[in-house]
Each structure stands twice: as structure tokens, then as C-alpha cells.
Design a protein around this motif. Structure first.
Motif, PDB file in Angstrom:
ATOM      1  N   ARG A  92       0.753  -0.901  -0.129  1.00 25.05           N
ATOM      2  CA  ARG A  92       0.196   0.107  -0.236  1.00 25.05           C
ATOM      3  C   ARG A  92       0.681   1.342  -0.170  1.00 25.05           C
ATOM      4  NH1 ARG A  92      -3.476  -1.526   3.947  1.00 25.05           N
ATOM      5  NH2 ARG A  92      -2.865  -0.224   5.008  1.00 25.05           N
ATOM      6  N   LEU A  95       1.781   1.874  -4.160  1.00 26.55           N
ATOM      7  CA  LEU A  95       1.187   2.527  -4.001  1.00 26.55           C
ATOM      8  C   LEU A  95       0.894   3.271  -4.360  1.00 26.55           C
ATOM      9  CD1 LEU A  95      -1.437   2.276  -6.322  1.00 26.55           C
ATOM     10  CD2 LEU A  95      -2.628   0.794  -4.762  1.00 26.55           C
ATOM     11  N   ARG A 101      -2.361   5.251 -10.310  1.00 28.04           N
ATOM     12  CA  ARG A 101      -2.347   4.419  -9.494  1.00 28.04           C
ATOM     13  C   ARG A 101      -3.353   3.078 -10.365  1.00 28.04           C
ATOM     14  NH1 ARG A 101      -2.950   5.077  -4.175  1.00 28.04           N
ATOM     15  NH2 ARG A 101      -4.681   3.363  -3.197  1.00 28.04           N
ATOM     16  N   GLN A 102      -3.783   3.484 -11.291  1.00 30.75           N
ATOM     17  CA  GLN A 102      -3.910   2.558 -12.198  1.00 30.75           C
ATOM     18  C   GLN A 102      -3.368   1.869 -13.105  1.00 30.75           C
ATOM     19  OE1 GLN A 102      -7.448   4.104 -14.646  1.00 30.75           O
ATOM     20  NE2 GLN A 102      -7.830   2.534 -15.444  1.00 30.75           N
ATOM     21  N   VAL A 104      -0.400   1.470 -12.125  1.00 29.48           N
ATOM     22  CA  VAL A 104       0.331   0.271 -11.091  1.00 29.48           C
ATOM     23  C   VAL A 104      -0.402  -0.613 -10.983  1.00 29.48           C
ATOM     24  CG1 VAL A 104       1.667   0.254  -8.928  1.00 29.48           C
ATOM     25  CG2 VAL A 104       2.157   2.456  -9.875  1.00 29.48           C
ATOM     26  N   LEU A 105      -1.478  -0.821 -10.918  1.00 25.44           N
ATOM     27  CA  LEU A 105      -2.218  -1.347 -10.411  1.00 25.44           C
ATOM     28  C   LEU A 105      -2.070  -2.596 -11.339  1.00 25.44           C
ATOM     29  CD1 LEU A 105      -5.141  -0.322  -8.066  1.00 25.44           C
ATOM     30  CD2 LEU A 105      -3.636  -2.071  -7.516  1.00 25.44           C
ATOM     31  N   ALA A 106      -2.114  -2.300 -13.019  1.00 22.75           N
ATOM     32  CA  ALA A 106      -2.840  -3.212 -14.264  1.00 22.75           C
ATOM     33  C   ALA A 106      -1.015  -3.281 -14.220  1.00 22.75           C
ATOM     34  CB  ALA A 106      -3.152  -1.444 -15.144  1.00 22.75           C
ATOM     35  N   SER A 107       0.092  -3.285 -13.932  1.00 29.50           N
ATOM     36  CA  SER A 107       0.947  -3.899 -14.150  1.00 29.50           C
ATOM     37  C   SER A 107       1.112  -4.726 -12.942  1.00 29.50           C
ATOM     38  CB  SER A 107       2.024  -2.811 -13.771  1.00 29.50           C
ATOM     39  OG  SER A 107       1.977  -1.537 -15.201  1.00 29.50           O
ATOM     40  N   PHE A 108       0.690  -4.783 -12.305  1.00 36.67           N
ATOM     41  CA  PHE A 108       0.081  -5.779 -10.759  1.00 36.67           C
ATOM     42  C   PHE A 108       0.094  -6.914 -11.295  1.00 36.67           C
ATOM     43  CE2 PHE A 108      -0.850  -7.717  -6.758  1.00 36.67           C
ATOM     44  CZ  PHE A 108       0.215  -8.333  -7.007  1.00 36.67           C
ATOM     45  N   VAL A 109      -1.364  -6.871 -12.134  1.00 34.32           N
ATOM     46  CA  VAL A 109      -2.310  -7.412 -11.838  1.00 34.32           C
ATOM     47  C   VAL A 109      -1.530  -8.174 -13.429  1.00 34.32           C
ATOM     48  CG1 VAL A 109      -4.377  -7.678 -12.660  1.00 34.32           C
ATOM     49  CG2 VAL A 109      -4.435  -5.759 -11.093  1.00 34.32           C
ATOM     50  N   GLU A 117      -4.175 -14.635  -9.807  1.00 34.03           N
ATOM     51  CA  GLU A 117      -4.806 -13.419 -10.704  1.00 34.03           C
ATOM     52  C   GLU A 117      -6.110 -14.478 -10.224  1.00 34.03           C
ATOM     53  OE1 GLU A 117      -7.306 -12.535 -14.530  1.00 34.03           O
ATOM     54  OE2 GLU A 117      -4.844 -12.954 -14.620  1.00 34.03           O
ATOM     55  N   LEU A 120      -7.120 -13.514  -6.493  1.00 31.42           N
ATOM     56  CA  LEU A 120      -7.501 -11.958  -6.036  1.00 31.42           C
ATOM     57  C   LEU A 120      -8.659 -11.455  -6.491  1.00 31.42           C
ATOM     58  CD1 LEU A 120      -6.612  -9.477  -5.456  1.00 31.42           C
ATOM     59  CD2 LEU A 120      -5.878  -8.887  -8.107  1.00 31.42           C
TER      60      LEU A 120
END
Length: 133
Positions: A92, A95, A101-102, A104-109, A117, A120
């Protein structure tokens, strides 16, 4: 921490980021109740200086992973988060430090394995109430 090389000679190994915090928190989680920094130091084998243990405990308090209460002239420490909770706090923090943020989260997912996946997805469904019977 020392490690032996192929020739048998010992040399210091640099700890990974957060490794010492994880070790201190794990020791504190094993405590039968609130514990002192000295107790934590003993549990870690006594190789760390008392001041190092205090520094790590204070950092964990700032992160919200432990709480402390003054007892006499000392403090007793109690875990608020476990090791997985500490990892979540770190994630967190990373992040929160990013502007997009979008992205970063997209790259993570997109980097997750299919199994992670799905895990999650299941956790998100549980958190939103979609997984209730």
C-alpha cells in the motif's frame, strides 16, 4: 548475518529490504503476550544490537504493524499485523507513492500468474459481498 562462501570463509550478507522487520515482527508474533525489545533481541539470537531492535520496533509502530505501551521505564510491544499484514502495508505504501495508481495496479495484475489472478478475483468477490451465500 554471516554466510559461508565456497571456501568456507564467513562474510556478511546484506539483508533484503524489509527482511529484518519481518524477522522482528515474526518474533513478536510468537510472544506469549506483550514483549520487551530485550525479549525480541533474545529470540533473534542476540546478534543484533538492542538499539537496532528498538529502531526496527519503532519503524514497525510508525507503519501500524505494532503497538507499544509504557511499562515502568521501558515499553512492551504487541503485534497489530502479522507478516502478511506487514507485506500488505508495504504494498500500500508503494501504491500510495505513485501518481498513476491505475497504471501501477494494471501492471501488477497483468504480471500475476493465472492462479494468483484467480485468487485475487475470489478475494475481491468476497470483499464486495458477491461471494456470500
Amino acid at each position: 548475518m554471516t554466510v559461508q562462501n565456497k571456501g568456507g570463509a564467513e562474510h556478511s550478507r546484506r539483508r533484503g529490504q524489509g527482511e529484518l522487520e519481518t524477522q522482528v515482527l515474526a518474533a513478536l508474533c510468537r510472544a506469549p503476550g506483550p514483549a520487551t525489545a530485550g525479549w525480541v533481541q533474545e529470540q533473534l539470537g542476540g546478534n543484533l544490537a538492542y538499539t537496532t531492535v528498538m529502531t526496527i520496533l519503532t519503524r514497525l509502530q510508525v507503519k501500524g504493524a505494532v503497538a507499544r505501551e509504557r511499562v515502568g521505564r521501558s515499553f512492551e510491544w504487541t503485534p497489530v499485523a502479522d507478516e502478511s499484514g506487514l507485506a500488505a502495508l508495504r504494498m500500500r505504501k508503494v501504491l500510495d507513492g505513485e501518481r498513476d495508481r491505475q497504471a501501477v495496479l494494471a501492471s501488477f495484475v497483468t504480471a500475476l500468474s493465472p492462479r494468483d489472478e484467480q485468487l485475487l478475483r475470489d478475494l475481491l468477490a468476497q470483499a464486495s459481498g458477491d461471494g456470500e451465500d
